[in-house]
Design a protein around this motif. Structure first.
Motif, PDB file in Angstrom:
ATOM      1  N   SER A   1      67.856   0.939 108.281  1.00 17.86           N
ATOM      2  CA  SER A   1      68.849   0.881 109.352  1.00 17.86           C
ATOM      3  C   SER A   1      69.667  -0.405 109.337  1.00 17.86           C
ATOM      4  O   SER A   1      69.169  -1.465 108.972  1.00 17.86           O
ATOM      5  CB  SER A   1      68.158   0.994 110.718  1.00 17.86           C
ATOM      6  OG  SER A   1      67.382   2.162 110.811  1.00 17.86           O
ATOM      7  N   ALA A   2      70.914  -0.270 109.757  1.00 15.51           N
ATOM      8  CA  ALA A   2      71.767  -1.427 110.034  1.00 15.51           C
ATOM      9  C   ALA A   2      72.390  -1.208 111.405  1.00 15.51           C
ATOM     10  O   ALA A   2      72.783  -0.089 111.753  1.00 15.51           O
ATOM     11  CB  ALA A   2      72.860  -1.575 108.971  1.00 15.51           C
ATOM     12  N   PHE A   3      72.461  -2.279 112.192  1.00 16.78           N
ATOM     13  CA  PHE A   3      72.991  -2.216 113.548  1.00 16.78           C
ATOM     14  C   PHE A   3      74.333  -2.947 113.593  1.00 16.78           C
ATOM     15  O   PHE A   3      74.430  -4.094 113.151  1.00 16.78           O
ATOM     16  CB  PHE A   3      72.008  -2.855 114.528  1.00 16.78           C
ATOM     17  CG  PHE A   3      70.781  -2.020 114.776  1.00 16.78           C
ATOM     18  CD1 PHE A   3      70.572  -1.431 116.009  1.00 16.78           C
ATOM     19  CD2 PHE A   3      69.852  -1.801 113.771  1.00 16.78           C
ATOM     20  CE1 PHE A   3      69.446  -0.649 116.242  1.00 16.78           C
ATOM     21  CE2 PHE A   3      68.728  -1.018 113.981  1.00 16.78           C
ATOM     22  CZ  PHE A   3      68.524  -0.440 115.226  1.00 16.78           C
ATOM     23  N   VAL A   4      75.344  -2.271 114.115  1.00 19.17           N
ATOM     24  CA  VAL A   4      76.700  -2.817 114.132  1.00 19.17           C
ATOM     25  C   VAL A   4      77.121  -3.052 115.583  1.00 19.17           C
ATOM     26  O   VAL A   4      77.182  -2.108 116.375  1.00 19.17           O
ATOM     27  CB  VAL A   4      77.705  -1.862 113.451  1.00 19.17           C
ATOM     28  CG1 VAL A   4      79.034  -2.572 113.220  1.00 19.17           C
ATOM     29  CG2 VAL A   4      77.145  -1.326 112.142  1.00 19.17           C
TER      30      VAL A   4
ATOM     31  N   ARG B   1      51.162  -2.367 112.355  1.00 10.80           N
ATOM     32  CA  ARG B   1      52.570  -2.390 112.743  1.00 10.80           C
ATOM     33  C   ARG B   1      53.439  -1.582 111.784  1.00 10.80           C
ATOM     34  O   ARG B   1      53.137  -1.460 110.600  1.00 10.80           O
ATOM     35  CB  ARG B   1      53.062  -3.839 112.836  1.00 10.80           C
ATOM     36  CG  ARG B   1      52.468  -4.581 114.010  1.00 10.80           C
ATOM     37  CD  ARG B   1      52.880  -6.031 114.045  1.00 10.80           C
ATOM     38  NE  ARG B   1      52.291  -6.807 112.964  1.00 10.80           N
ATOM     39  CZ  ARG B   1      52.475  -8.119 112.813  1.00 10.80           C
ATOM     40  NH1 ARG B   1      53.245  -8.770 113.660  1.00 10.80           N
ATOM     41  NH2 ARG B   1      51.900  -8.772 111.828  1.00 10.80           N
ATOM     42  N   LYS B   2      54.524  -1.049 112.337  1.00 13.24           N
ATOM     43  CA  LYS B   2      55.463  -0.256 111.539  1.00 13.24           C
ATOM     44  C   LYS B   2      56.864  -0.465 112.102  1.00 13.24           C
ATOM     45  O   LYS B   2      57.153  -0.050 113.219  1.00 13.24           O
ATOM     46  CB  LYS B   2      55.103   1.226 111.584  1.00 13.24           C
ATOM     47  CG  LYS B   2      56.103   2.145 110.867  1.00 13.24           C
ATOM     48  CD  LYS B   2      55.695   3.591 111.006  1.00 13.24           C
ATOM     49  CE  LYS B   2      56.757   4.538 110.474  1.00 13.24           C
ATOM     50  NZ  LYS B   2      57.021   4.376 109.034  1.00 13.24           N
ATOM     51  N   CYS B   3      57.716  -1.128 111.332  1.00 18.46           N
ATOM     52  CA  CYS B   3      59.103  -1.323 111.757  1.00 18.46           C
ATOM     53  C   CYS B   3      59.930  -0.152 111.252  1.00 18.46           C
ATOM     54  O   CYS B   3      60.379  -0.136 110.103  1.00 18.46           O
ATOM     55  CB  CYS B   3      59.666  -2.638 111.223  1.00 18.46           C
ATOM     56  SG  CYS B   3      61.398  -2.897 111.706  1.00 18.46           S
ATOM     57  N   SER B   4      60.108   0.854 112.099  1.00 18.77           N
ATOM     58  CA  SER B   4      60.852   2.044 111.675  1.00 18.77           C
ATOM     59  C   SER B   4      62.313   1.709 111.388  1.00 18.77           C
ATOM     60  O   SER B   4      62.953   2.363 110.555  1.00 18.77           O
ATOM     61  CB  SER B   4      60.763   3.136 112.745  1.00 18.77           C
ATOM     62  OG  SER B   4      61.295   2.691 113.978  1.00 18.77           O
ATOM     63  N   PHE B   5      62.851   0.688 112.054  1.00 20.18           N
ATOM     64  CA  PHE B   5      64.242   0.308 111.805  1.00 20.18           C
ATOM     65  C   PHE B   5      64.435  -0.111 110.345  1.00 20.18           C
ATOM     66  O   PHE B   5      65.302   0.411 109.647  1.00 20.18           O
ATOM     67  CB  PHE B   5      64.665  -0.835 112.729  1.00 20.18           C
ATOM     68  CG  PHE B   5      64.600  -0.503 114.185  1.00 20.18           C
ATOM     69  CD1 PHE B   5      65.165   0.651 114.676  1.00 20.18           C
ATOM     70  CD2 PHE B   5      63.960  -1.352 115.080  1.00 20.18           C
ATOM     71  CE1 PHE B   5      65.108   0.971 116.025  1.00 20.18           C
ATOM     72  CE2 PHE B   5      63.890  -1.056 116.428  1.00 20.18           C
ATOM     73  CZ  PHE B   5      64.463   0.111 116.899  1.00 20.18           C
TER      74      PHE B   5
ATOM     75  N   CYS C   1      68.091  -4.708 113.646  1.00 25.17           N
ATOM     76  CA  CYS C   1      67.257  -3.930 114.559  1.00 25.17           C
ATOM     77  C   CYS C   1      67.686  -4.164 116.007  1.00 25.17           C
ATOM     78  O   CYS C   1      68.508  -5.026 116.307  1.00 25.17           O
ATOM     79  CB  CYS C   1      65.790  -4.334 114.398  1.00 25.17           C
ATOM     80  SG  CYS C   1      65.507  -6.098 114.744  1.00 25.17           S
ATOM     81  N   TYR C   2      67.079  -3.379 116.924  1.00 30.49           N
ATOM     82  CA  TYR C   2      67.345  -3.567 118.353  1.00 30.49           C
ATOM     83  C   TYR C   2      66.898  -4.942 118.831  1.00 30.49           C
ATOM     84  O   TYR C   2      67.572  -5.588 119.627  1.00 30.49           O
ATOM     85  CB  TYR C   2      66.604  -2.490 119.168  1.00 30.49           C
ATOM     86  CG  TYR C   2      67.428  -1.279 119.494  1.00 30.49           C
ATOM     87  CD1 TYR C   2      68.661  -1.390 120.130  1.00 30.49           C
ATOM     88  CD2 TYR C   2      66.982   0.000 119.178  1.00 30.49           C
ATOM     89  CE1 TYR C   2      69.414  -0.272 120.433  1.00 30.49           C
ATOM     90  CE2 TYR C   2      67.734   1.129 119.475  1.00 30.49           C
ATOM     91  CZ  TYR C   2      68.948   0.983 120.102  1.00 30.49           C
ATOM     92  OH  TYR C   2      69.700   2.088 120.389  1.00 30.49           O
TER      93      TYR C   2
ATOM     94  N   SER D   1      70.688   3.826 105.292  1.00 31.82           N
ATOM     95  CA  SER D   1      70.466   5.251 105.526  1.00 31.82           C
ATOM     96  C   SER D   1      70.727   5.637 106.978  1.00 31.82           C
ATOM     97  O   SER D   1      70.941   6.808 107.283  1.00 31.82           O
ATOM     98  CB  SER D   1      69.028   5.628 105.146  1.00 31.82           C
ATOM     99  OG  SER D   1      68.806   5.413 103.766  1.00 31.82           O
ATOM    100  N   LYS D   2      70.686   4.641 107.863  1.00 30.53           N
ATOM    101  CA  LYS D   2      70.991   4.873 109.278  1.00 30.53           C
ATOM    102  C   LYS D   2      71.910   3.764 109.775  1.00 30.53           C
ATOM    103  O   LYS D   2      71.704   2.593 109.445  1.00 30.53           O
ATOM    104  CB  LYS D   2      69.714   4.871 110.134  1.00 30.53           C
ATOM    105  CG  LYS D   2      68.874   6.122 110.018  1.00 30.53           C
ATOM    106  CD  LYS D   2      67.716   6.087 111.021  1.00 30.53           C
ATOM    107  CE  LYS D   2      66.886   7.357 110.940  1.00 30.53           C
ATOM    108  NZ  LYS D   2      65.759   7.348 111.921  1.00 30.53           N
ATOM    109  N   LEU D   3      72.888   4.150 110.567  1.00 29.05           N
ATOM    110  CA  LEU D   3      73.745   3.168 111.228  1.00 29.05           C
ATOM    111  C   LEU D   3      73.646   3.356 112.734  1.00 29.05           C
ATOM    112  O   LEU D   3      73.786   4.476 113.244  1.00 29.05           O
ATOM    113  CB  LEU D   3      75.210   3.329 110.809  1.00 29.05           C
ATOM    114  CG  LEU D   3      75.692   2.719 109.493  1.00 29.05           C
ATOM    115  CD1 LEU D   3      77.212   2.878 109.384  1.00 29.05           C
ATOM    116  CD2 LEU D   3      75.303   1.253 109.392  1.00 29.05           C
ATOM    117  N   PHE D   4      73.382   2.271 113.441  1.00 28.50           N
ATOM    118  CA  PHE D   4      73.438   2.244 114.901  1.00 28.50           C
ATOM    119  C   PHE D   4      74.718   1.483 115.258  1.00 28.50           C
ATOM    120  O   PHE D   4      74.820   0.283 114.987  1.00 28.50           O
ATOM    121  CB  PHE D   4      72.222   1.526 115.481  1.00 28.50           C
ATOM    122  CG  PHE D   4      70.925   2.270 115.310  1.00 28.50           C
ATOM    123  CD1 PHE D   4      70.330   2.924 116.379  1.00 28.50           C
ATOM    124  CD2 PHE D   4      70.293   2.323 114.072  1.00 28.50           C
ATOM    125  CE1 PHE D   4      69.131   3.610 116.222  1.00 28.50           C
ATOM    126  CE2 PHE D   4      69.100   3.006 113.899  1.00 28.50           C
ATOM    127  CZ  PHE D   4      68.508   3.663 114.983  1.00 28.50           C
TER     128      PHE D   4
END
Length: 436
Positions: free
Chosen positions: A328-331, A319-323, A340-341, A15-18
């Motif tokens: 989210s996927a990080f490219v 705790r809450k991992c918003s990523f 994640c970051y 749903s999110k791409l970084f």
């Protein structure tokens, strides 16, 4: 914890791409991972050919964030990336990035907004020219002023008043007192939001700059409640370290030990981990001063209409991992897919009071596999489910850390016999924040 059936983490697409459009930068900031020992970040730009490999994900995205370690404006294809993604993404989705703003000319701002940019966040950690230059080596406050002006003009010229312009402030010991003034300055120049994040110390040399406590909010709340009760009855629990190992104690000394033992029992009943060594070392005056500055920042935001996101001072027990929760996927600039970051690159940090080597977690590369196939593969799917179970230790709150599980050359499992290397991550505790 059972993963909700409608969670973005279990959808068949991210749903999110970084997307790290470059790892090059025109500044040398000491708080950047790239400048620190242990970093193995190679320099490179995300290519148009590689960007085309992301197209299968675009129709499903809520957000596309075009930044990583480098300065996004250094990639000459940034506008074309935005325009291409905008055509394929849903109508209510958004595209944005964070920038140091030094290359944001009037023409560049118009080109970006015209291409479809929806949100931009400019880094500014001080408005004093001398302090800004010290923190952002090679930067000038005047350039940030011009960048904000250029973006506001572009928003008007392109008839896109909905474009969001904001700032990011990295809170440190050396600049925190200037936060309210910086927010006033930014709001007066058209900023509509502000993201405040704590600095991540990458070595012991800069550990003093960190303002957050390596103690959970619940532990701090419990401790302060008992500390106030102790003060009211004439007991100084700060003496606990001094008297706890005494064989023969006075009546007053035994009262200190009894009070702390009762507090520990209360913590155990509530499932709260107490590390008395860390609690006794908390500089309460400093904690209160930061709280007051944050309160002043909130007052500025309320008066100016600025949307303000403040970090926690003490780490959140819940705790809450918003990523992962946000799907989210990080490219990386070379096409590697990470979750994640925290696990995007290899680096060393001093986040919890010890040197830690963090290694990237990679589930595939879009040069070799379709991005949706990588997202759906068993390894990545299982990882996301394991993260959302939150059944892994909180290393920063543990009196035994760092242990061999964390410090091993190749992470295999933690003390809970879990295979996700997330126990020492602080992003899920609310102290670090980013655009997204």
């Amino acid at each position: 914890m059972k993963v909700q059936t409608d969670s973005p983490a279990i959808r068949p697409f991210p749903s999110k791409l970084f997307v790290e459009v470059t790892t090059r930068c025109n500044l040398n900031c000491f708080m950047c991972v790239k400048q620190n020992q242990g970093s193995e970040v190679l320099e490179g730009d995300f290519s148009p050919e590689l960007f085309s490999q992301l197209e299968p994900a675009f129709p499903h995205l809520d957000a596309l964030i075009l930044n990583g370690i480098g300065e996004p404006l250094l990639n000459p294809h940034l506008e074309s990336f935005i325009a291409k993604a905008k055509k394929l993404m849903p109508a209510k989705s958004w595209i944005g990035f964070q920038t140091n703003g030094l290359l944001m000319t009037k023409l560049r701002a118009i080109a970006l907004v015209d291409a479809g940019l929806d949100k931009v966040c400019i880094s500014i950690d001080a408005i004093s020219p001398e302090q800004f230059k010290k923190m952002r080596e090679g930067g000038e406050v005047a350039a940030i002023d011009m960048a904000l002006s250029a973006l506001n003009s572009a928003r008007t010229l392109c008839n896109r008043p909905e474009v969001q312009i904001g700032i990011e402030f990295v809170a440190m010991q050396s600049n925190i007192s200037g936060l309210p003034e910086t927010l006033e300055w930014a709001a007066s120049r058209g900023a509509g939001f502000a993201i405040i994040t704590h600095v991540l110390p990458y070595d012991e040399k800069h550990a003093h700059e960190a303002l957050y406590c390596n103690i959970s909010d619940k532990a701090m709340e419990l401790y302060n409640s008992w500390r106030r009760t102790a003060i009211n009855v004439g007991i100084d629990i700060q003496r606990y370290a001094e008297v706890r190992w005494k064989y023969s104690r006075t009546k007053d000394e035994q009262a200190v030990v009894n009070m702390v033992d009762a507090m520990k029992d209360a913590a155990q009943q509530q499932g709260i981990m107490l590390d008395m060594n860390k609690l006794l070392k908390v500089e309460q005056q400093r904690f209160d001063e930061i709280s007051e500055i944050f309160a002043a920042a909130e007052a500025v935001a309320q008066r100016t209409g600025l949307e303000l996101r403040l970090p926690s001072i003490a780490q959140k027990e819940q705790r809450k991992c918003s990523f992962v929760e946000d799907g989210s996927a990080f490219v990386s600039w070379s096409g590697d897919i990470s979750p994640c970051y925290f696990l995007w690159h290899r680096y060393e940090c001093f986040a919890s009071g010890w040197n830690q080597t963090v290694k990237p977690k990679v589930f595939g590369n879009i040069v070799e596999h379709d991005i949706l196939q990588i997202w759906q593969n068993q390894g990545f799917s299982s990882f996301r489910n394991d993260v959302l179970a939150y059944d892994y230790p909180s290393c920063s709150s543990c009196g035994l850390a760092p242990c061999d599980y964390v410090q091993t050359d190749e992470f295999e499992q933690d003390c809970h016999i879990r295979s996700v290397p997330c126990g020492s991550c602080l992003w899920c505790t609310g102290v670090f924040q980013c655009l997204g």
